[in-house]
Enzyme design. Structure first.
Site, PDB file in Angstrom:
ATOM      1  N   ARG A  29       0.654  -1.270  -0.041  1.00 33.22           N
ATOM      2  CA  ARG A  29       0.126  -0.119   0.010  1.00 33.22           C
ATOM      3  C   ARG A  29       0.909   0.970   0.004  1.00 33.22           C
ATOM      4  O   ARG A  29       1.887   1.181   0.690  1.00 33.22           O
ATOM      5  CB  ARG A  29      -0.857   0.046   1.041  1.00 33.22           C
ATOM      6  CG  ARG A  29      -1.983  -1.110   1.120  1.00 33.22           C
ATOM      7  CD  ARG A  29      -3.209  -0.870   2.204  1.00 33.22           C
ATOM      8  NE  ARG A  29      -3.973  -2.149   1.919  1.00 33.22           N
ATOM      9  CZ  ARG A  29      -4.683  -2.389   1.130  1.00 33.22           C
ATOM     10  NH1 ARG A  29      -5.073  -1.724   0.225  1.00 33.22           N
ATOM     11  NH2 ARG A  29      -5.594  -3.529   1.059  1.00 33.22           N
ATOM     12  N   ASP A  30       0.329   2.197  -0.588  1.00 33.05           N
ATOM     13  CA  ASP A  30       1.107   3.502  -0.855  1.00 33.05           C
ATOM     14  C   ASP A  30       1.040   4.245   0.595  1.00 33.05           C
ATOM     15  O   ASP A  30      -0.161   4.269   1.230  1.00 33.05           O
ATOM     16  CB  ASP A  30       0.658   4.342  -1.977  1.00 33.05           C
ATOM     17  CG  ASP A  30       1.526   5.494  -2.304  1.00 33.05           C
ATOM     18  OD1 ASP A  30       2.032   5.555  -3.369  1.00 33.05           O
ATOM     19  OD2 ASP A  30       1.481   6.372  -1.391  1.00 33.05           O
ATOM     20  N   ILE A  31       1.958   4.866   1.049  1.00 36.30           N
ATOM     21  CA  ILE A  31       2.159   5.556   2.217  1.00 36.30           C
ATOM     22  C   ILE A  31       1.229   6.833   2.126  1.00 36.30           C
ATOM     23  O   ILE A  31       0.704   7.235   3.148  1.00 36.30           O
ATOM     24  CB  ILE A  31       3.493   5.839   2.723  1.00 36.30           C
ATOM     25  CG1 ILE A  31       3.621   5.907   4.297  1.00 36.30           C
ATOM     26  CG2 ILE A  31       4.061   6.928   1.920  1.00 36.30           C
ATOM     27  CD1 ILE A  31       5.179   5.800   4.902  1.00 36.30           C
ATOM     28  N   ASN A  87       4.991   6.676 -13.537  1.00 42.40           N
ATOM     29  CA  ASN A  87       5.530   7.869 -13.627  1.00 42.40           C
ATOM     30  C   ASN A  87       7.162   7.840 -14.189  1.00 42.40           C
ATOM     31  O   ASN A  87       7.793   6.797 -13.555  1.00 42.40           O
ATOM     32  CB  ASN A  87       5.522   8.698 -12.336  1.00 42.40           C
ATOM     33  CG  ASN A  87       4.260   9.084 -12.025  1.00 42.40           C
ATOM     34  OD1 ASN A  87       3.326   9.254 -13.072  1.00 42.40           O
ATOM     35  ND2 ASN A  87       3.873   9.038 -10.760  1.00 42.40           N
ATOM     36  N   VAL A  96      10.489   7.911  -6.597  1.00 44.72           N
ATOM     37  CA  VAL A  96      11.319   6.805  -6.319  1.00 44.72           C
ATOM     38  C   VAL A  96      11.866   6.269  -7.685  1.00 44.72           C
ATOM     39  O   VAL A  96      11.138   5.694  -8.507  1.00 44.72           O
ATOM     40  CB  VAL A  96      10.524   5.763  -5.423  1.00 44.72           C
ATOM     41  CG1 VAL A  96      11.461   4.695  -4.807  1.00 44.72           C
ATOM     42  CG2 VAL A  96       9.948   6.531  -4.407  1.00 44.72           C
ATOM     43  N   HIS A 100       7.755   1.181 -10.805  1.00 44.71           N
ATOM     44  CA  HIS A 100       6.564   0.686  -9.942  1.00 44.71           C
ATOM     45  C   HIS A 100       5.317   1.165 -10.740  1.00 44.71           C
ATOM     46  O   HIS A 100       5.130   2.245 -11.257  1.00 44.71           O
ATOM     47  CB  HIS A 100       6.673   1.560  -8.422  1.00 44.71           C
ATOM     48  CG  HIS A 100       6.857   2.922  -8.389  1.00 44.71           C
ATOM     49  ND1 HIS A 100       8.179   3.543  -8.705  1.00 44.71           N
ATOM     50  CD2 HIS A 100       5.855   3.856  -8.272  1.00 44.71           C
ATOM     51  CE1 HIS A 100       7.812   4.664  -8.388  1.00 44.71           C
ATOM     52  NE2 HIS A 100       6.629   4.971  -8.284  1.00 44.71           N
ATOM     53  N   HIS A 102       1.287   2.053 -10.232  1.00 43.56           N
ATOM     54  CA  HIS A 102       0.581   2.530  -9.115  1.00 43.56           C
ATOM     55  C   HIS A 102      -0.802   1.722  -9.580  1.00 43.56           C
ATOM     56  O   HIS A 102      -1.367   1.778 -10.730  1.00 43.56           O
ATOM     57  CB  HIS A 102       0.352   4.010  -9.151  1.00 43.56           C
ATOM     58  CG  HIS A 102       1.158   4.695  -8.714  1.00 43.56           C
ATOM     59  ND1 HIS A 102       1.516   5.544  -7.545  1.00 43.56           N
ATOM     60  CD2 HIS A 102       2.502   5.245  -9.334  1.00 43.56           C
ATOM     61  CE1 HIS A 102       2.531   6.281  -7.293  1.00 43.56           C
ATOM     62  NE2 HIS A 102       3.127   5.946  -8.361  1.00 43.56           N
TER      63      HIS A 102
HETATM   64  P1  5GP Z   1       6.346   8.274  -7.916  1.00 47.19           P
HETATM   65  O1  5GP Z   1       5.915   9.498  -7.471  1.00 47.19           O
HETATM   66  O2  5GP Z   1       7.653   7.910  -7.808  1.00 47.19           O
HETATM   67  O3  5GP Z   1       5.399   7.691  -8.802  1.00 47.19           O
HETATM   68  O4  5GP Z   1       5.225   7.285  -6.851  1.00 47.19           O
HETATM   69  C1  5GP Z   1       6.106   7.064  -5.644  1.00 47.19           C
HETATM   70  C2  5GP Z   1       4.988   6.760  -4.574  1.00 47.19           C
HETATM   71  O5  5GP Z   1       5.916   5.993  -3.451  1.00 47.19           O
HETATM   72  C3  5GP Z   1       4.326   7.846  -3.943  1.00 47.19           C
HETATM   73  O6  5GP Z   1       3.030   7.643  -4.377  1.00 47.19           O
HETATM   74  C4  5GP Z   1       4.622   7.711  -2.529  1.00 47.19           C
HETATM   75  O7  5GP Z   1       3.579   8.330  -1.757  1.00 47.19           O
HETATM   76  C5  5GP Z   1       5.159   6.552  -2.402  1.00 47.19           C
HETATM   77  N1  5GP Z   1       6.056   6.303  -1.074  1.00 47.19           N
HETATM   78  C6  5GP Z   1       6.984   7.096  -0.759  1.00 47.19           C
HETATM   79  N2  5GP Z   1       7.625   6.430   0.016  1.00 47.19           N
HETATM   80  C7  5GP Z   1       7.073   5.340   0.529  1.00 47.19           C
HETATM   81  C8  5GP Z   1       7.585   4.366   1.586  1.00 47.19           C
HETATM   82  O8  5GP Z   1       8.392   4.580   2.594  1.00 47.19           O
HETATM   83  N3  5GP Z   1       6.362   3.447   1.966  1.00 47.19           N
HETATM   84  C9  5GP Z   1       5.397   3.507   1.022  1.00 47.19           C
HETATM   85  N4  5GP Z   1       4.496   2.263   1.289  1.00 47.19           N
HETATM   86  N5  5GP Z   1       4.955   4.232  -0.057  1.00 47.19           N
HETATM   87  C10 5GP Z   1       5.709   5.096  -0.175  1.00 47.19           C
END
Ligand code: 5GP
Length: 114
Positions: A29-31, A87, A96, A100, A102
């Site tokens: 799950r996303d944080i 993304n 990150v 990944h 979503h």
């Molecule tokens: P991006 O912006 O790279 O597409 O998505 C990265 C996602 O990782 C974001 O939606 C963010 O909320 C999630 N995220 C960042 N750090 C953590 C973490 O430590 N744990 C979890 N579960 N999600 C994270």
């Protein structure tokens, strides 16, 4: 390639709410959820982003996307529908550097562009 937060989740060095795991992927799950259901799916084989998947065997890319769909089904979203987002890079909003997908759902996302 330096370790990202997702490398650490994969290595179980930091906790995450894992919803699915097998030999190919980890889903958690996303944080900071942007929908009622917001899960991230990462391949265990590391790639920085979608650009790097171009060097993968097409079969492995296919397996990753099939697993994303399977996780969505397991979350109960296959019938109602859901959004998948990848993304890529800075201007794509990638925060990150570990590829990944979503999965967003559990509510109507019509008219919302995540
Ligand atoms: P991006 O912006 O790279 O597409 O998505 C990265 C996602 O990782 C974001 O939606 C963010 O909320 C999630 N995220 C960042 N750090 C953590 C973490 O430590 N744990 C979890 N579960 N999600 C994270």
């Amino acid at each position: 390639m330096s370790d990202t937060i997702f490398d650490k989740i994969l290595a179980k060095q930091i906790p995450a709410q894992i919803v699915y795991e097998d030999n190919d992927v980890l889903a958690f799950r996303d944080i900071s959820p942007q929908a009622k259901v917001h899960v991230l799916v990462i391949p265990k084989k590391k790639a920085r982003n979608l650009n790097e998947l171009r060097s993968w065997r097409p079969e492995d890319v296919g397996i990753f996307f099939q697993k994303v769909a399977s996780v969505a089904e397991q979350l109960g979203l296959a019938g109602s529908g859901y959004r998948t987002v990848l993304n890529t890079g800075h201007e794509g909003g990638q925060s990150v550097d570990y590829v990944h997908a979503h999965i967003l759902g559990g509510e109507s996302l019509s008219g919302r562009f995540a």
